[in-house]
Design an enzyme around this catalytic site. Sequence first.
Site, PDB file in Angstrom:
ATOM      1  N   LYS A 125      43.941  54.696  45.530  1.00 43.24           N
ATOM      2  CA  LYS A 125      43.066  55.341  47.521  1.00 43.24           C
ATOM      3  C   LYS A 125      44.245  55.500  48.222  1.00 43.24           C
ATOM      4  O   LYS A 125      45.394  56.056  48.691  1.00 43.24           O
ATOM      5  CB  LYS A 125      42.314  55.903  47.636  1.00 43.24           C
ATOM      6  N   GLU A 139      46.059  44.523  42.217  1.00 42.56           N
ATOM      7  CA  GLU A 139      46.094  45.116  40.756  1.00 42.56           C
ATOM      8  C   GLU A 139      46.084  46.024  40.000  1.00 42.56           C
ATOM      9  O   GLU A 139      46.576  46.296  38.636  1.00 42.56           O
ATOM     10  CB  GLU A 139      44.050  45.026  40.247  1.00 42.56           C
ATOM     11  N   GLY A 162      36.253  55.771  48.255  1.00 40.41           N
ATOM     12  CA  GLY A 162      36.941  55.102  46.685  1.00 40.41           C
ATOM     13  C   GLY A 162      35.905  55.521  45.706  1.00 40.41           C
ATOM     14  O   GLY A 162      36.012  56.470  45.198  1.00 40.41           O
ATOM     15  N   ARG A 163      34.556  54.386  46.246  1.00 40.94           N
ATOM     16  CA  ARG A 163      33.308  55.046  45.282  1.00 40.94           C
ATOM     17  C   ARG A 163      32.689  56.237  45.311  1.00 40.94           C
ATOM     18  O   ARG A 163      31.611  56.677  44.368  1.00 40.94           O
ATOM     19  CB  ARG A 163      31.965  54.137  45.842  1.00 40.94           C
ATOM     20  N   GLU A 178      28.778  47.817  47.453  1.00 39.33           N
ATOM     21  CA  GLU A 178      30.334  48.293  48.287  1.00 39.33           C
ATOM     22  C   GLU A 178      29.139  48.999  49.489  1.00 39.33           C
ATOM     23  O   GLU A 178      29.889  48.830  50.811  1.00 39.33           O
ATOM     24  CB  GLU A 178      30.659  48.756  47.908  1.00 39.33           C
ATOM     25  N   HIS A 217      16.278  42.858  25.031  1.00 38.51           N
ATOM     26  CA  HIS A 217      16.216  41.538  23.556  1.00 38.51           C
ATOM     27  C   HIS A 217      16.944  40.454  24.842  1.00 38.51           C
ATOM     28  O   HIS A 217      17.116  39.538  23.730  1.00 38.51           O
ATOM     29  CB  HIS A 217      16.958  42.074  22.808  1.00 38.51           C
ATOM     30  N   LYS A 254      41.001  39.460  49.515  1.00 38.39           N
ATOM     31  CA  LYS A 254      42.546  39.965  49.758  1.00 38.39           C
ATOM     32  C   LYS A 254      43.422  39.441  50.134  1.00 38.39           C
ATOM     33  O   LYS A 254      44.786  39.188  49.170  1.00 38.39           O
ATOM     34  CB  LYS A 254      42.712  41.405  49.603  1.00 38.39           C
TER      35      LYS A 254
HETATM   36  O1  F6P Z   1      38.655  46.389  46.502  1.00 37.16           O
HETATM   37  C1  F6P Z   1      37.710  47.745  47.367  1.00 37.16           C
HETATM   38  C2  F6P Z   1      38.177  48.930  47.192  1.00 37.16           C
HETATM   39  O2  F6P Z   1      39.473  49.166  48.044  1.00 37.16           O
HETATM   40  C3  F6P Z   1      36.908  49.682  46.544  1.00 37.16           C
HETATM   41  O3  F6P Z   1      36.548  50.242  48.151  1.00 37.16           O
HETATM   42  C4  F6P Z   1      38.508  51.103  45.754  1.00 37.16           C
HETATM   43  O4  F6P Z   1      37.565  51.376  45.392  1.00 37.16           O
HETATM   44  C5  F6P Z   1      39.115  49.910  44.991  1.00 37.16           C
HETATM   45  O5  F6P Z   1      39.169  48.667  45.928  1.00 37.16           O
HETATM   46  C6  F6P Z   1      40.332  50.188  45.030  1.00 37.16           C
HETATM   47  O6  F6P Z   1      40.758  50.903  46.160  1.00 37.16           O
HETATM   48  P1  F6P Z   1      42.350  51.960  45.821  1.00 37.16           P
HETATM   49  O7  F6P Z   1      41.492  53.194  44.933  1.00 37.16           O
HETATM   50  O8  F6P Z   1      42.578  52.141  47.057  1.00 37.16           O
HETATM   51  O9  F6P Z   1      43.546  51.479  44.693  1.00 37.16           O
END
Ligand code: F6P
Length: 526
Positions: free
Chosen positions: A196, A202, A257-258, A343, A374, A494
């Site tokens: 987003k 990452e 995002g979620r 979240e 289990h 972060k």
């Molecule tokens: O770590 C939080 C967050 O901002 C989430 O809310 C989001 O889904 C995820 O990181 C990934 O963010 P992006 O889509 O901006 O890479």
Amino acid sequence: MKLIETPSWQALAAHAAAMQPQHLRQLFAADPDRFRHFSIRHDGLLLDFSKQRVNAETLRLLHAVAQAADIDGWKQKMLAGETINHTEKRAVRHMALRAGEQAPAEVKAVLERMQRFCESVHSGQKRGFSGERITDVVNIGIGGSDLGPRMATEALAAHQQPNIAVHFIANVDGADIAPLLARLNPRTTLFIVASKTFTTQETLTNAQTARTWLLAASGKESSIAEHFVAISTNLELTQAFGIAPDNVFEFWNWVGGRFSLWSAIGLSLALAIGWQQFAKLLAGAHAMDQHFINAPASNNLPLTLALLSLWNIDFLGASTAAMLPYSQSLALLPAYLQQLEMESNGKQTDRDGDPLKLASCPILWGEAGTNGQHSFYQLLHQGGRIIPCDFIALREADFPLPGHHVALLANCLAQSAALAFGQTADEVQAAGVPEALAPYKVFPGNQPSTTLVMPALTPYTLGQLLALYEHKVFCLGVLWNINSFDQWGVELGKQLATQLTPLLEGEADTTAFDSSTQGLIAALRH
Ligand code: F6P
């Protein structure tokens, strides 16, 4: 006035004191028709909440609390596009992404581009730098840009398109991407960089590695355009990364995002299951939206789930909740719901900036049945904690094999019954258990659960299911008076990671950090 100060909340608290000692055995004995009285059927779904520790009065009082919290008013604000995500000054309009004919023109335009893109990949018209067909798609994203499409792709494996495999990379740990790249062919692999913000460490690190891998094979910059697409709200940064505007599928900052599976973030899923199936997922979610908006409170599935959750957490003292899909295909659902619920509602500051005076989101966890039986079910049965459980059962198997599905369903029903009714000391004795062993064989029961029965796991029903939980989260946010749509709690880590990266890479001065962090840096840096 805060909700907990209202007469409706106080009436519910008084009622809870009377309900606490009541056992589900008593509640069932008192009402032989309890299943009918405490279940809702809607559009093929059945929600049985008769094994929750409620009676008719509980529900009446819970609905009064929902009214006092003005859930209907907040629903209208969300629908009207008001900036209900007030800390980020954003509207919350993910429902517009799946509104079909009523969707905004910008949404329809992106959906049409996604459809054309999917069809060009599936038909083989879209080719890689060597002229070969695309056989593998890698979605690079994390959190909301990963969990939704990853979970849904696995959930809908029975609907998988032939001749294409879709993979998901999220972790910045090289152990995620390296083994995958080692078995893929750069000439036939398409990367989707899903972010987003397009600032997520990452995702950008993994995307950079994928880019280098592709260039090493193709030897030409132009191959990036043939093998990389991006999904983002940030068109400047996607361009800066080298992805041509024609290869960017846009979404908007009014999509959290979620809550973004329904946007272009769903592209990897659409490539996995085909456009027609993806459209059915949107239709299922839209149908649930309509139900949430229009159904009366007493029959409203998301509101009911939210009120039961409120009851368990704030009145019966639950601090965790288990999500137990009896479907291997839904194995990633607990992880998806962890982000969606925790979240969104794992917060302790209310919309007025005041500390919350009550417990909010429970710790959500879970695992597909029967596997969990289990491992951790022992604690559910005899661990002494109240842990509300959501069971999910499918009437039809998505992978039917003789004897499998009936065993799965029998276990699902066995567990909810055992959790609810337990096994008394008298029953243990009557079974002839030796006296010394008897205390260990007692199951206290009274563990509340809800069972959602779905006719089958299809794109449509998965859409219904996910939208059901989205709206549950929304209702709980209103009840707790928190903003479910920001996530400030992830920011500090972060920032610190950004500061720590150069320290781990070199000899820079670490004294600004505490002794533990300094000691760990010294132990980890080369
Ligand atoms: O770590 C939080 C967050 O901002 C989430 O809310 C989001 O889904 C995820 O990181 C990934 O963010 P992006 O889509 O901006 O890479």
